[in-house]
Scaffold this motif. Structure first.
Motif, PDB file in Angstrom:
ATOM      1  N   ARG A   1      55.091  62.621  48.611  1.00  0.00           N
ATOM      2  CA  ARG A   1      55.046  61.823  49.843  1.00  0.00           C
ATOM      3  C   ARG A   1      53.671  61.188  50.003  1.00  0.00           C
ATOM      4  O   ARG A   1      52.655  61.797  49.680  1.00  0.00           O
ATOM      5  CB  ARG A   1      55.337  62.694  51.067  1.00  0.00           C
ATOM      6  N   GLY A   2      53.654  59.967  50.548  1.00  0.00           N
ATOM      7  CA  GLY A   2      52.404  59.272  50.822  1.00  0.00           C
ATOM      8  C   GLY A   2      51.727  59.853  52.054  1.00  0.00           C
ATOM      9  O   GLY A   2      52.265  60.739  52.731  1.00  0.00           O
ATOM     10  N   ILE A   3      50.557  59.331  52.354  1.00  0.00           N
ATOM     11  CA  ILE A   3      49.789  59.783  53.520  1.00  0.00           C
ATOM     12  C   ILE A   3      49.882  58.717  54.601  1.00  0.00           C
ATOM     13  O   ILE A   3      49.430  57.582  54.405  1.00  0.00           O
ATOM     14  CB  ILE A   3      48.310  60.030  53.158  1.00  0.00           C
ATOM     15  N   GLU A   4      50.473  59.086  55.717  1.00  0.00           N
ATOM     16  CA  GLU A   4      50.580  58.199  56.881  1.00  0.00           C
ATOM     17  C   GLU A   4      49.224  58.212  57.597  1.00  0.00           C
ATOM     18  O   GLU A   4      48.718  59.269  57.960  1.00  0.00           O
ATOM     19  CB  GLU A   4      51.678  58.711  57.809  1.00  0.00           C
ATOM     20  N   VAL A   5      48.645  57.020  57.789  1.00  0.00           N
ATOM     21  CA  VAL A   5      47.308  56.921  58.368  1.00  0.00           C
ATOM     22  C   VAL A   5      47.411  56.347  59.785  1.00  0.00           C
ATOM     23  O   VAL A   5      47.623  55.148  59.961  1.00  0.00           O
ATOM     24  CB  VAL A   5      46.378  56.047  57.501  1.00  0.00           C
ATOM     25  N   PHE A   6      47.278  57.228  60.763  1.00  0.00           N
ATOM     26  CA  PHE A   6      47.331  56.859  62.182  1.00  0.00           C
ATOM     27  C   PHE A   6      48.547  56.003  62.521  1.00  0.00           C
ATOM     28  O   PHE A   6      48.477  55.127  63.380  1.00  0.00           O
ATOM     29  CB  PHE A   6      46.049  56.132  62.616  1.00  0.00           C
ATOM     30  N   SER A   7      49.656  56.208  61.835  1.00  0.00           N
ATOM     31  CA  SER A   7      50.898  55.435  62.023  1.00  0.00           C
ATOM     32  C   SER A   7      50.681  53.930  61.827  1.00  0.00           C
ATOM     33  O   SER A   7      51.466  53.126  62.316  1.00  0.00           O
ATOM     34  CB  SER A   7      51.495  55.694  63.412  1.00  0.00           C
ATOM     35  N   LEU A   8      49.640  53.549  61.112  1.00  0.00           N
ATOM     36  CA  LEU A   8      49.357  52.133  60.862  1.00  0.00           C
ATOM     37  C   LEU A   8      49.793  51.684  59.474  1.00  0.00           C
ATOM     38  O   LEU A   8      50.297  50.581  59.294  1.00  0.00           O
ATOM     39  CB  LEU A   8      47.853  51.857  61.025  1.00  0.00           C
ATOM     40  N   PHE A   9      49.586  52.546  58.491  1.00  0.00           N
ATOM     41  CA  PHE A   9      49.980  52.246  57.116  1.00  0.00           C
ATOM     42  C   PHE A   9      50.100  53.556  56.358  1.00  0.00           C
ATOM     43  O   PHE A   9      49.665  54.605  56.829  1.00  0.00           O
ATOM     44  CB  PHE A   9      48.989  51.289  56.429  1.00  0.00           C
ATOM     45  N   THR A  10      50.708  53.463  55.187  1.00  0.00           N
ATOM     46  CA  THR A  10      50.891  54.643  54.343  1.00  0.00           C
ATOM     47  C   THR A  10      50.197  54.429  53.006  1.00  0.00           C
ATOM     48  O   THR A  10      50.373  53.389  52.375  1.00  0.00           O
ATOM     49  CB  THR A  10      52.393  54.912  54.103  1.00  0.00           C
ATOM     50  N   VAL A  11      49.424  55.413  52.606  1.00  0.00           N
ATOM     51  CA  VAL A  11      48.816  55.412  51.275  1.00  0.00           C
ATOM     52  C   VAL A  11      49.828  56.075  50.350  1.00  0.00           C
ATOM     53  O   VAL A  11      50.193  57.239  50.567  1.00  0.00           O
ATOM     54  CB  VAL A  11      47.476  56.178  51.261  1.00  0.00           C
ATOM     55  N   PRO A  12      50.307  55.352  49.347  1.00  0.00           N
ATOM     56  CA  PRO A  12      51.362  55.913  48.503  1.00  0.00           C
ATOM     57  C   PRO A  12      50.890  57.086  47.646  1.00  0.00           C
ATOM     58  O   PRO A  12      49.713  57.195  47.314  1.00  0.00           O
ATOM     59  CB  PRO A  12      51.787  54.738  47.624  1.00  0.00           C
ATOM     60  N   SER A  13      51.849  57.924  47.297  1.00  0.00           N
ATOM     61  CA  SER A  13      51.585  59.057  46.417  1.00  0.00           C
ATOM     62  C   SER A  13      51.696  58.616  44.975  1.00  0.00           C
ATOM     63  O   SER A  13      52.525  57.776  44.642  1.00  0.00           O
ATOM     64  CB  SER A  13      52.607  60.161  46.690  1.00  0.00           C
ATOM     65  N   MET A  14      50.867  59.206  44.128  1.00  0.00           N
ATOM     66  CA  MET A  14      51.016  58.997  42.688  1.00  0.00           C
ATOM     67  C   MET A  14      51.710  60.204  42.065  1.00  0.00           C
ATOM     68  O   MET A  14      51.786  60.321  40.854  1.00  0.00           O
ATOM     69  CB  MET A  14      49.657  58.742  42.042  1.00  0.00           C
ATOM     70  N   GLY A  15      52.178  61.109  42.917  1.00  0.00           N
ATOM     71  CA  GLY A  15      52.916  62.260  42.451  1.00  0.00           C
ATOM     72  C   GLY A  15      52.041  63.397  41.969  1.00  0.00           C
ATOM     73  O   GLY A  15      50.837  63.401  42.144  1.00  0.00           O
ATOM     74  N   GLU A  16      52.704  64.341  41.339  1.00  0.00           N
ATOM     75  CA  GLU A  16      52.014  65.529  40.838  1.00  0.00           C
ATOM     76  C   GLU A  16      51.592  65.279  39.397  1.00  0.00           C
ATOM     77  O   GLU A  16      52.416  64.945  38.551  1.00  0.00           O
ATOM     78  CB  GLU A  16      52.956  66.733  40.929  1.00  0.00           C
ATOM     79  N   PHE A  17      50.295  65.418  39.132  1.00  0.00           N
ATOM     80  CA  PHE A  17      49.774  65.192  37.781  1.00  0.00           C
ATOM     81  C   PHE A  17      49.821  66.460  36.929  1.00  0.00           C
ATOM     82  O   PHE A  17      49.988  66.388  35.721  1.00  0.00           O
ATOM     83  CB  PHE A  17      48.322  64.702  37.847  1.00  0.00           C
ATOM     84  N   ILE A  18      49.622  67.609  37.573  1.00  0.00           N
ATOM     85  CA  ILE A  18      49.619  68.883  36.861  1.00  0.00           C
ATOM     86  C   ILE A  18      50.421  69.901  37.659  1.00  0.00           C
ATOM     87  O   ILE A  18      50.603  69.748  38.874  1.00  0.00           O
ATOM     88  CB  ILE A  18      48.180  69.418  36.640  1.00  0.00           C
ATOM     89  N   ASP A  19      50.898  70.926  36.972  1.00  0.00           N
ATOM     90  CA  ASP A  19      51.599  72.001  37.666  1.00  0.00           C
ATOM     91  C   ASP A  19      50.643  72.677  38.634  1.00  0.00           C
ATOM     92  O   ASP A  19      49.459  72.843  38.339  1.00  0.00           O
ATOM     93  CB  ASP A  19      52.118  73.047  36.668  1.00  0.00           C
ATOM     94  N   ASN A  20      51.156  73.023  39.797  1.00  0.00           N
ATOM     95  CA  ASN A  20      50.364  73.734  40.807  1.00  0.00           C
ATOM     96  C   ASN A  20      49.206  72.890  41.346  1.00  0.00           C
ATOM     97  O   ASN A  20      48.173  73.422  41.745  1.00  0.00           O
ATOM     98  CB  ASN A  20      49.858  75.047  40.210  1.00  0.00           C
ATOM     99  N   GLN A  21      49.393  71.571  41.316  1.00  0.00           N
ATOM    100  CA  GLN A  21      48.335  70.638  41.723  1.00  0.00           C
ATOM    101  C   GLN A  21      47.816  70.908  43.132  1.00  0.00           C
ATOM    102  O   GLN A  21      46.608  70.897  43.359  1.00  0.00           O
ATOM    103  CB  GLN A  21      48.865  69.201  41.640  1.00  0.00           C
ATOM    104  N   GLU A  22      48.711  71.149  44.060  1.00  0.00           N
ATOM    105  CA  GLU A  22      48.309  71.351  45.450  1.00  0.00           C
ATOM    106  C   GLU A  22      47.368  72.545  45.601  1.00  0.00           C
ATOM    107  O   GLU A  22      46.351  72.475  46.299  1.00  0.00           O
ATOM    108  CB  GLU A  22      49.544  71.531  46.327  1.00  0.00           C
ATOM    109  N   ASP A  23      47.696  73.643  44.906  1.00  0.00           N
ATOM    110  CA  ASP A  23      46.862  74.847  45.002  1.00  0.00           C
ATOM    111  C   ASP A  23      45.516  74.677  44.299  1.00  0.00           C
ATOM    112  O   ASP A  23      44.474  75.087  44.823  1.00  0.00           O
ATOM    113  CB  ASP A  23      47.600  76.059  44.428  1.00  0.00           C
ATOM    114  N   ILE A  24      45.532  74.078  43.113  1.00  0.00           N
ATOM    115  CA  ILE A  24      44.287  73.882  42.358  1.00  0.00           C
ATOM    116  C   ILE A  24      43.372  72.919  43.110  1.00  0.00           C
ATOM    117  O   ILE A  24      42.179  73.203  43.310  1.00  0.00           O
ATOM    118  CB  ILE A  24      44.588  73.369  40.932  1.00  0.00           C
TER     119      ILE A  24
END
Length: 187
Positions: A116-139
């Motif tokens: 999911r992209g990042i919604e910025v103050f409900s003005l625009f969304t910065v798109p996601s480039m997805g997960e590059f590596i396993d466990n990306q969020e935790d690392i």
């Protein structure tokens, strides 16, 4: 005086410096607050959305600050005879920039790992480039935490160094970041 001179910083550099400082310390405080919230806390999602929105805004301001720094004259040191201190100051400034860049990148990687992209103050969304590596969020989250603490510590040392210059060296290092300097009246 908007632009830098060899004697001091212009109002744009001063404004960007303090805007980044306030945002960094504000985001750090918000981050500390957020980690103590549970998923069921009434402000869990709101604080997370605010943190992300301010973080993306900070990334844009940081990019502008980098462009401004590259295109502007770098004021000479308040005391050019302190060669090793001036060299250390340049290294410290570079480290602050690197830490902030890593912090912003890891924040993005945490926030977009689920696609999911990042919604910025409900003005625009910065798109996601997805997960590059396993466990990306935790690392990325672990790196983000350590870099945030490192940035705050180095920013505090940066502030202490400015105070040392002001009260012990009695030079213009601190005052140059508080008011723009005209022409050749550098002290």
């Amino acid at each position: 005086m908007l632009k830098n001179t060899q004697y001091g910083y212009g109002w744009i550099a001063i404004f960007l410096h303090w805007l980044v400082a306030i945002a960094v310390f504000g985001l750090f405080g918000l981050g500390l607050y957020m980690v103590d919230l549970s998923y069921y806390d009434s402000w869990y999602k709101g604080s997370l959305d605010l943190h992300k929105s301010i973080g993306i805004t900070l990334a844009l301001v940081f990019a502008l600050r980098l462009v401004w720094r590259i295109t502007q004259v770098t004021p000479r040191a308040a005391d050019p005879t302190l060669v090793w201190q001036n060299r250390l100051a340049h290294i410290a400034h570079g480290l602050l920039y690197v830490l902030l860049a890593v912090l912003l990148m890891t924040g993005y990687l945490i926030s977009t790992a689920d696609g999911r992209g990042i919604e910025v103050f409900s003005l625009f969304t910065v798109p996601s480039m997805g997960e590059f590596i396993d466990n990306q969020e935790d690392i990325a989250g672990l790196i983000h935490e350590y870099v945030a603490w490192s940035l705050i510590i180095f920013a505090a040392l940066h502030a202490l160094a400015a105070l040392k210059h002001h009260f012990i060296n009695r030079d213009s290092t601190l005052t140059r970041m508080l008011k723009a300097t005209k022409g050749d009246n550098h002290e």
